[in-house]
Scaffold this motif. Structure first.
Motif, short mmCIF file in Angstrom:
data_model
loop_
_atom_site.label_atom_id
_atom_site.label_comp_id
_atom_site.label_asym_id
_atom_site.label_seq_id
_atom_site.Cartn_x
_atom_site.Cartn_y
_atom_site.Cartn_z
N ASP A 158 0.84 -1.21 0.00
CA ASP A 158 0.00 0.00 0.00
C ASP A 158 0.87 1.25 0.00
O ASP A 158 1.93 1.28 0.63
CB ASP A 158 -0.88 0.03 1.27
CG ASP A 158 -2.09 -0.87 1.18
OD1 ASP A 158 -2.97 -0.77 2.04
OD2 ASP A 158 -2.15 -1.70 0.24
N ALA B 235 0.25 5.55 0.47
CA ALA B 235 -0.68 6.64 0.75
C ALA B 235 0.02 7.98 0.56
O ALA B 235 1.16 8.14 0.99
CB ALA B 235 -1.20 6.54 2.18
N VAL C 79 -6.73 12.34 2.09
CA VAL C 79 -5.99 11.31 1.38
C VAL C 79 -6.00 11.69 -0.09
O VAL C 79 -7.02 11.62 -0.76
CB VAL C 79 -6.60 9.93 1.60
CG1 VAL C 79 -5.82 8.88 0.83
CG2 VAL C 79 -6.62 9.58 3.08
N TYR D 183 -4.39 6.87 -2.82
CA TYR D 183 -4.14 5.62 -2.10
C TYR D 183 -4.12 4.48 -3.10
O TYR D 183 -5.06 4.28 -3.86
CB TYR D 183 -5.21 5.36 -1.03
CG TYR D 183 -4.74 4.38 0.01
CD1 TYR D 183 -4.70 3.02 -0.25
CD2 TYR D 183 -4.27 4.82 1.25
CE1 TYR D 183 -4.23 2.12 0.69
CE2 TYR D 183 -3.81 3.94 2.20
CZ TYR D 183 -3.78 2.59 1.91
OH TYR D 183 -3.30 1.70 2.86
N ALA E 94 -3.14 -0.41 5.97
CA ALA E 94 -3.53 1.00 5.86
C ALA E 94 -3.18 1.82 7.09
O ALA E 94 -2.72 2.97 6.97
CB ALA E 94 -5.01 1.13 5.51
N LEU F 4 -0.82 5.02 6.46
CA LEU F 4 -1.29 6.39 6.75
C LEU F 4 -0.48 7.01 7.88
O LEU F 4 -0.22 8.21 7.87
CB LEU F 4 -2.79 6.36 7.07
CG LEU F 4 -3.64 6.09 5.82
CD1 LEU F 4 -5.05 5.66 6.19
CD2 LEU F 4 -3.69 7.32 4.93
#
Lengths: 780, 166, 287
Positions: A632, A634, A647, A650, A739, A743
């Motif tokens: 992932d 971000a 955000v 993503y 996530a 983040l």
């Protein structure tokens, strides 16, 4: 569950729950409640305790878990009595008439308070709230750290959250004195290892505890593992009052007293060469199990343990786990199950190290990811990573994200005085859990004194009826993941039928079906294991059909194919016989079956995974059958004045091996991301220091809604698993595990500080952006 | 003036999905419980009982409302639409078809409420933007899908309705 | 969670309703939209002996537009938003309504219900106070009006007597040359405001500030009205917006509660206030 009335004469239960996080219960007077018209009866914890005993735990300690408090309540919301009435309204009226004599005790719900020597004790007999500390070392971590060019350390906290399925717990329990059997319907998701534990608690043989999981379950994400506590509770109530009992949990109960993920604090250290090669890891985890060690805990602590290296090529690892009890609801399965907490620590230290080493965080990971020619890869703590191409996933992330452009955007934003950050998180996604891994909570000596445990069986039966249609019984208790769809696809493909010809039973009934302690829907086991069992069972039926057709046409079985509802000679498709006819023959004329072929069209498959053995004396265990990979990235922008976190982009790339159903896979990816985003930005189960529960409703516990969801770019890479028939790796946890770390990493990058705590609420982000110490949101 | 005693059950008449239905309710019986347990319409689900999650949404006198914070007696005489009324003779309605096409249903528990909100909404907004659809959905919690296919399905249904109406 | 038992009363006339409230006093809860009351009943936070449903009383649903604007007790937020004349007369209300709850709650929630409930973070009390509106209270003893600032006493606490029914909100008629803005910040879309700011400004043809009504919600236990007299005559520009907001930020005494500190609220007064005022300055004035 609330729709169902599977037995006549149902009455409705309401639970009296402790108002205090910690209190002695001196007495319960149900007299007035019993007299209320419409009340069938009231049972107290003492009465329940005589019928439902302690639920065994793998952890050797003085901590004992019962489904109902007797002399002491240890969390706000703990059941202490149950009312049964004609309807829930009256039952709740009756709750208010029960008089309880509490002797409140000082409570402790924050980890840092609970571990202090002078902390109030939940179990005086244990002498401490630290139930257990275990230490592990693989390779030579001390040497790795001593000789490292650079080392980095990070103190982390991870808050409590829960995945809150939209349907709450539901239980219908019916005790029948003749034949002295409990029948319990519930939206229970397994693992069915809990069935024998429930039987022990209720003091009945296993075949006197029938568990039925009905067709439709409104989501679970792990939470409906812990409904078993209420299954036992209502079973006991049904026995004591002599009526079938239905209990539908309400949302306030669910938030306070069902289950939750563990919150943790601790530190993580990483050792590197000057070129950025990761040579050692140390984890010190202090884990909040809640008020009791409720089976299968501490599995959440050990689920990721044997991949403590994550996706990285590091051989020297030390782990210390301290299990702590506090005045909160006991923890249990939740989406990602130990993954979010583990990856938060690991992926934060990777970013911190990257900044310290002056290496781009993506590049640092790429230098250390296990390479595609190194599979199958033996992890130091015992897991075998079956297959993967981790760097390809990262490259795909960079491509989808247009990473170079994101870097430029960050530069421009910063030049304009804005707070812009990029954060990555990558990780392996285990599926098909080895039931033995929770044995890591015992020392090798303790394990040696008990029967060994291992494995991850999947049990499936496939039957073809006299008309040629097929019925499949799964042991995977889905709650929205499309198991029936995928199973019918697999069977149809194997047998040359259409999925409409295949009926898949996803309801479980321990009385009738083939099941094992591994049955259930957890740890993504469906794709990793169950589908292979389905495929195997279908193949066996297919083999029979082909042999019968081969005999019919006088050709070898290898010359027959199954397609379009028929068995036909591949080289001459006019020579064809319908599957329906073959099935009819098998039923009506078993004497005419080919020589040596077993009669009938009914296959029962128990598929095991020989790889998944018991932990060894060095605490190594292969804890899952297949490993997917998630990467992932971000990109966020923070408004300094308000703390608003946007955000900006993503991206999430998933390797789930063979993709069985693209729509279902993407649906799981999106849902997993929503849970991860929620945990990162909005969700926290907050208790005050004493253990009073603060986030009591959906107005305080904030789940993301549609406007909060950013655009999600999904990518796919596929490295099939060699460990099963389909090549599919289980999936579903996905970004729920990554996530929060991604983040947090983006926030650290944007804010230029490492003391990032979740959830990144408006106030917290504002405080972090404006230099103050972050507001501690309530005891995680 | 109508005055109903708390401890008695009183007749409540609703027109549900164009059919007259009668049931009995104490004043405190929630409309959600009345629809489900008194009238046997289990399609409406209960997710929170405090008016936040939207799972219990039905249409009362043309407006999408949460049925868990309304009382059956309060709605006496009203016209109510529930999810059971969305499908025609054995055929799914346009919204439901769109939900199926877009895989907008996983566990399905939140779905009925969202379908009813969307029905009211699309009846008032024939060409909504994505932001407007998300805004309308903000009164619903789904934990399975991340809302992406639900938004797509509603936009798709809006288009299909516009096309059908020419 | 199911409510405790209550009698259900549905008066057909206003007089019947007032008689009932006189009879029952604090044992009764008034039910209009039920968006606040319903959840509280289900959680047994309130247990009235009787619930008085005022929805079928004729005349309470109206919006009456004349020299002043009156919105009745059972006018829903959705109906208000769809009422073209009303929206034209009360542009600040029009800006605030989309922030109130969600599409589904606006279908039943009423303007008056929100005012009677007096949640410190609610938008309707804020707009009413900012515009210096009034509430109309009726009882068997007669009718009275209270200014919004007098009506809101504390969080969830108003000057309404137990036997009084809040029958209407009275808003000043639209003044020409007024400019409006409404800004709110909440954790999620549709949540209660953490801080909300409502502004009505009048600026003369030379860009000088003639008057500024600035209300803040979610900051103190009731809507806070900033003192802006000192800024009259200054040039209406973003810098002035910041100065006014900063001055308000110094004067407020913000609450602290779950996840939201006083310091953060104060900072939001400064930033959101400046944003709202600047937006108002740049807005098209009413004609």
């Amino acid at each position: 569950m609330d729709d169902l009335e599977p037995v006549a004469g149902l009455r409705h239960a309401a639970i009296l729950r402790s108002q205090h996080p910690h209190a002695r219960i001196r007495g319960i007077d149900p007299t007035a409640a019993k007299r209320l018209p419409g009340v069938v009866g009231v049972v107290t914890g003492a009465e329940i305790g005589a019928v439902a005993g302690v639920i065994p735990s793998v952890v050797r300690s003085k901590i004992r878990y019962r489904v109902c408090a007797t002399t002491k309540a240890r969390y706000a919301g703990e059941p202490i009595a149950v009312v049964v009435a004609d309807n829930r309204y009256i039952a709740e009226d009756a709750l208010e008439l029960i008089e309880v004599d509490y002797d409140p005790l000082p409570g402790v719900s924050w980890l840092e308070d609970a571990v202090r020597p002078d902390a109030p004790l939940l179990f005086e007999e244990a002498g401490t709230n630290v139930a257990q500390t275990r230490r592990f070392a693989y390779g030579d971590p001390d040497a790795a750290f001593a000789s490292a060019a650079r080392t980095f350390r990070y103190e982390y906290r991870y808050p409590r959250s829960m995945a809150t399925p939209m349907e709450t717990y539901g239980v219908i329990a019916n005790f029948e004195p003749r034949p002295d059997r409990y029948t319990i319907w519930s939206n229970f998701q397994g693992p069915f290892v809990l069935q024998p534990l429930m039987a022990v608690s209720l003091n009945v043989p296993g075949n006197r505890l029938r568990i039925i999981t009905p067709l439709d379950s409104g989501g679970s994400f792990g939470l409906k593992q812990a409904v078993y506590s209420y299954m036992v509770l209502m079973a006991a109530v049904s026995r004591l009052l002599g009526v079938p009992v239905k209990w539908t949990e309400d949302r306030l109960e669910h938030l306070m007293a069902s289950s939750s993920a563990t919150d943790r604090m601790g530190e993580v250290e990483a050792a590197f060469t000057s070129e950025g090669e990761l040579t050692g890891l140390r984890f010190g985890n202090v884990v909040n199990l809640g008020a009791y060690i409720r089976a299968p805990e501490p599995a959440s602590v050990y689920r990721m343990h044997s991949t403590s290296n994550g996706p990285y090529r590091v051989k020297n690892i030390a782990v210390e786990n301290s299990l702590v009890v506090t005045n909160r609801v006991p923890a249990g399965l939740n989406r990602g199950y130990g993954g979010p907490q583990f990856y938060f620590a690991l992926e934060r230290i990777m970013d911190i190290a990257a900044r310290g080493l002056g290496i781009d965080p993506v590049e640092l990971r790429r230098r250390n990811l296990i390479r595609k020619d190194e599979f199958p890869y033996g992890c130091p703590a015992g897991s075998v990573l079956d297959s993967g191409d981790y760097d390809a996933c990262v490259r795909e992330v960079l491509r989808l994200a247009d990473y170079a452009d994101l870097l430029k955007r960050r530069e421009r934003a910063r030049a304009a005085g804005k707070l812009f950050g990029i954060g990555m998180a990558v990780g392996v996604e285990p599926s098909g859990s080895n039931m033995a891994y929770v044995g890591l909570a015992q020392t090798p000596e303790q394990r040696g004194n008990a029967e060994p445990k291992s494995g991850a069986n999947a049990s499936v039966t496939i039957a073809m009826d006299p008309g040629g249609s097929v019925t499949v019984q799964l042991d995977s208790t889905p709650n929205g993941q499309g198991h029936a769809t995928v199973a019918s696809q697999i069977v149809a493909q194997e047998l040359g039928l259409s999925p409409q010809d295949v009926d898949v039973i996803t309801e479980a009934d321990t009385r009738g079906m083939a099941w094992s302690i591994a049955s259930g829907n957890y740890s993504n086991r469906f794709a990793a294991l169950v589908t292979s069992a389905v495929m195997l069972g279908a193949r066996r039926i297919g083999t029979k059909l082909k042999q019968m057709a081969a005999e019919e046409f006088g050709v070898p079985a290898a010359a027959i194919e199954l397609a379009d509802g028929a068995a036909r000679v591949t080289a001459d498709s006019q020579r064809s016989i319908s599957v329906g006819r073959l099935a009819a023959r098998a039923h009506w004329h078993p004497a005419g079956m080919p020589m040596g072929m077993e009669a009938g069209m009914h296959e029962s498959v128990v598929l095991d995974a020989p790889l998944l053995t018991a932990p060894d004396a060095a605490d190594r265990v292969a804890s899952a059958l297949t490993y997917g990979f998630v990467a992932d990235l971000a990109a966020i922008e923070i408004d300094r004045a308000t703390g608003r976190l946007d955000v900006v982009k993503y991206v999430s790339v998933h390797d789930v091996g063979t993709v069985l159903n693209p729509k279902i896979v993407d649906g799981q990816v999106q849902g997993g991301f929503a849970h991860g985003l929620g945990a990162a930005l909005f969700e926290e189960l907050i208790h005050d220091r004493e253990g009073n529960f603060v986030t009591g409703s959906f107005a305080e516990y904030l789940c993301p809604t549609a406007p909060e969801m950013p655009v999600l770019y999904i990518g796919h890479v596929s490295t099939p698993s060699p460990h099963n028939l389909t090549g599919a790796k289980g999936m579903g946890d996905g970004s729920s595990m990554l996530a929060p770390a991604a983040l947090a990493n983006a926030a650290a990058d944007a804010l230029g500080r490492e003391d990032i705590e979740l959830p990144l609420t408006l106030n917290r982000v504002w405080a972090l952006a404006n230099k103050s110490a972050p507001a501690v949101g309530g005891g995680s | 003036m109508l005055r109903l005693k708390s401890d008695a059950r009183h007749p409540v008449t609703l027109e549900v999905n164009d059919q007259p239905r009668i049931g009995h309710a104490e004043p405190r019986l929630l409309l959600s419980d009345f629809l489900r347990h008194e009238l046997g319409l289990y399609g409406t689900h209960v997710g929170c009982e405090h008016g936040v999650c939207g799972a219990c949404t039905v249409i009362v006198d043309g407006r999408a409302v949460r049925s868990c914070t309304q009382f059956a007696v309060e709605c006496d005489g009203a016209a109510v639409r529930t999810v059971e009324g969305l499908a025609g003779q054995g055929e799914l309605g346009i919204l439901q078809q769109a939900f199926r096409r877009h895989h907008a249903v996983q566990c399905g528990f939140c779905t009925a409420g969202i379908l009813m909100s969307a029905t009211d909404f699309l009846g008032r907004h024939s060409d909504p933007s994505e932001m407007e659809v998300r805004d309308m959905l903000s009164g619903h919690i789904c934990r399975c899908t991340g809302y992406y296919p639900i938004v797509a399905a509603i936009l798709d249904a809006a288009r299909a309705i516009r096309e059908a109406e020419g | 969670m199911k409510p405790a038992a209550f009698d259900y009363c549905r008066p057909d006339t206003l007089d019947e309703a007032l008689e009932l409230l006189h009879e029952l006093g604090s044992d009764a809860s008034v039910l209009a939209g039920g968006m606040s009351l319903g959840a509280m009943l289900n959680m047994r936070l309130v247990r009235p002996a009787a619930v008085v449903d005022i929805k079928r009383i004729p005349g309470l649903k109206a919006a009456i537009i004349g020299s002043e604007v009156s919105t009745g007790a059972t006018l829903t937020q959705a109906a208000a938003f769809e009422h073209e004349t009303l929206i034209r007369e009360l542009p600040l209300l029009a800006l605030a309504l989309p922030w109130v709850g969600h599409f589904q709650t606006r279908n039943r929630g009423t303007l008056c219900g929100s005012v009677a409930h007096a949640d410190p973070s609610a938008e309707m009390p804020l707009v009413l106070t900012t515009l210096d509106g009034e509430v109309e209270l009726q009882s068997v003893r007669g009718t009275r009006r209270l200014q919004a600032r007098e009506f809101f006493v504390d969080a969830m606490t108003t000057a309404r007597a137990h036997d009084e029914l809040l029958t209407a909100l009275v808003w000043p008629a639209r003044r020409p040359e007024t400019r409006h803005a409404f800004v709110e910040i909440a954790q999620r879309h549709g949540d209660f405001a953490i801080v909300a700011c409502a502004v009505e400004a009048v600026v003369d043809p030379h860009d000088r500030l003639v008057s500024l009504a600035m209300g803040l919600g979610g900051v103190e236990s009731r809507p806070f009205v900033a003192d802006t007299a000192a800024f009259v005559g200054e040039r209406a520009c973003p810098a002035l917006a910041q100065a006014i907001a900063a001055s308000a930020a110094e004067r407020v005494n913000p609450m602290t509660n779950l996840n939201v500190s006083a310091a953060y609220r104060r900072a939001l007064v400064r930033s959101l206030g400046a944003q709202a005022i600047a937006e108002a300055f740049a807005a098209k004035p009413t004609t």
